[in-house]
Design an enzyme around this catalytic site. Structure first.
Site, mmCIF file in Angstrom:
data_model
loop_
_atom_site.group_PDB
_atom_site.id
_atom_site.type_symbol
_atom_site.label_atom_id
_atom_site.label_comp_id
_atom_site.label_asym_id
_atom_site.label_seq_id
_atom_site.Cartn_x
_atom_site.Cartn_y
_atom_site.Cartn_z
ATOM 1 N N TYR A 51 0.825 -1.213 0.000
ATOM 2 C CA TYR A 51 0.000 0.000 0.000
ATOM 3 C C TYR A 51 0.861 1.266 0.000
ATOM 4 C CZ TYR A 51 -3.733 -3.144 1.737
ATOM 5 O OH TYR A 51 -4.640 -4.162 1.917
ATOM 6 N N HIS A 109 1.068 -11.728 2.265
ATOM 7 C CA HIS A 109 0.010 -11.048 1.508
ATOM 8 C C HIS A 109 -0.596 -11.939 0.432
ATOM 9 C CE1 HIS A 109 -1.391 -6.767 0.294
ATOM 10 N NE2 HIS A 109 -2.312 -7.654 0.010
#
Length: 269
Positions: A51, A109
């Protein structure tokens, strides 16, 4: 803050049932939503290396009038950092950006690119043994990939984060979570706003005199999932908090939404 409704925690890992997803909260002004959420009663913040916002999220957590030990902070190791040494170094870099000396939950992730179950999870176990992370999580895994992960981990899998909403359900993942004591965590719980156009969800919302977004969160909670909707609006933050702490669907409501024909996966591999 003492008068705020209590957010329940889930599983032995005590994962707060409502968190704030932070993808897209990229600037200090956008990340003020993190501070607002914490001061409103949220206690779970979710970010990720990919992010590229860990620094502003960390600053926003520090700005909140909430002790660090009351904040459940999770981040995720991106796919190109999943080699043994890279897990160790990139996690320390994440902690530096977040301004913390430990993480409550660290996820893989996605099991792609540099992911190697033996090397990746050896590093995660080491981080946990050293006290730098308190819990190990995975994200976007299949049931088979979860089984492989457990074969290579000494630590329990505390949480499994996955896309889940009325237009994309994977009940086999919920069954796996129940069997193994893993907390399922739903991201994109409102299908990027598409739940407002799902007839069954709208009908349940009308019955309860609430919004389709609130119903979507309540449906996921009825399934035992934690939810991490993103919002930068104080009104939406409050509505999501109220949905998780105050809205209860009955079995008929849940079954009606279960019957939706699924067709929208927002984040395929």
């Amino acid at each position: 803050m003492d008068d705020e409704p209590a957010i329940p925690t889930l599983g032995e890992a005590d994962v707060p049932a409502l968190g704030l997803g932070t993808m897209g909260l990229d600037t200090p002004s956008e990340a003020e939503a993190v501070t607002a959420a914490l001061e409103m009663g949220y206690r779970h913040v979710d970010t990720a290396q990919i992010y590229d916002n860990e620094s502003v999220v960390g600053d926003a957590i520090a700005a909140a009038d909430v002790p660090r030990d009351e904040v459940f902070l999770a981040t995720k190791v991106w796919a190109d950092n999943l080699g043994y040494d890279d897990v160790l170094s990139s996690t320390r870099e994440s902690m530096d950006r977040l301004g913390v000396d430990s993480l409550d939950l660290l996820y893989v992730h996605r099991p792609i690119d540099a992911y190697d179950p033996e090397e990746t999870f050896a590093a995660f176990d080491r981080l946990r043994e050293e006290g730098l992370i308190r819990r190990v999580g995975v994200s976007n895994f299949s049931v088979a990939e979860l089984a492989t992960a457990r074969d290579h981990l000494d630590s329990p899998i505390a949480a499994h984060q996955t896309e889940y909403h009325p237009l994309f359900a994977r009940p086999e993942l919920l069954e796996d979570a129940r069997e193994h004591g893993t907390v399922p965590v739903a991201y994109s719980p409102m299908a990027g706003g598409a739940v407002t156009r799902v007839e069954e969800v709208v009908a349940v919302a009308e019955k309860h005199e609430t919004t389709p977004q609130a119903v979507s969160l309540a449906w996921l909670r009825a399934k035992g999932m934690a939810v991490i909707p993103k919002s930068s609006s104080a009104d939406h933050l409050r509505a999501n908090l109220d949905a998780v702490t105050s809205l209860t669907l009955d079995e008929e409501d849940v079954a009606r939404i279960d019957g939706v024909e699924r067709e929208v996966e927002l984040y395929p591999e």
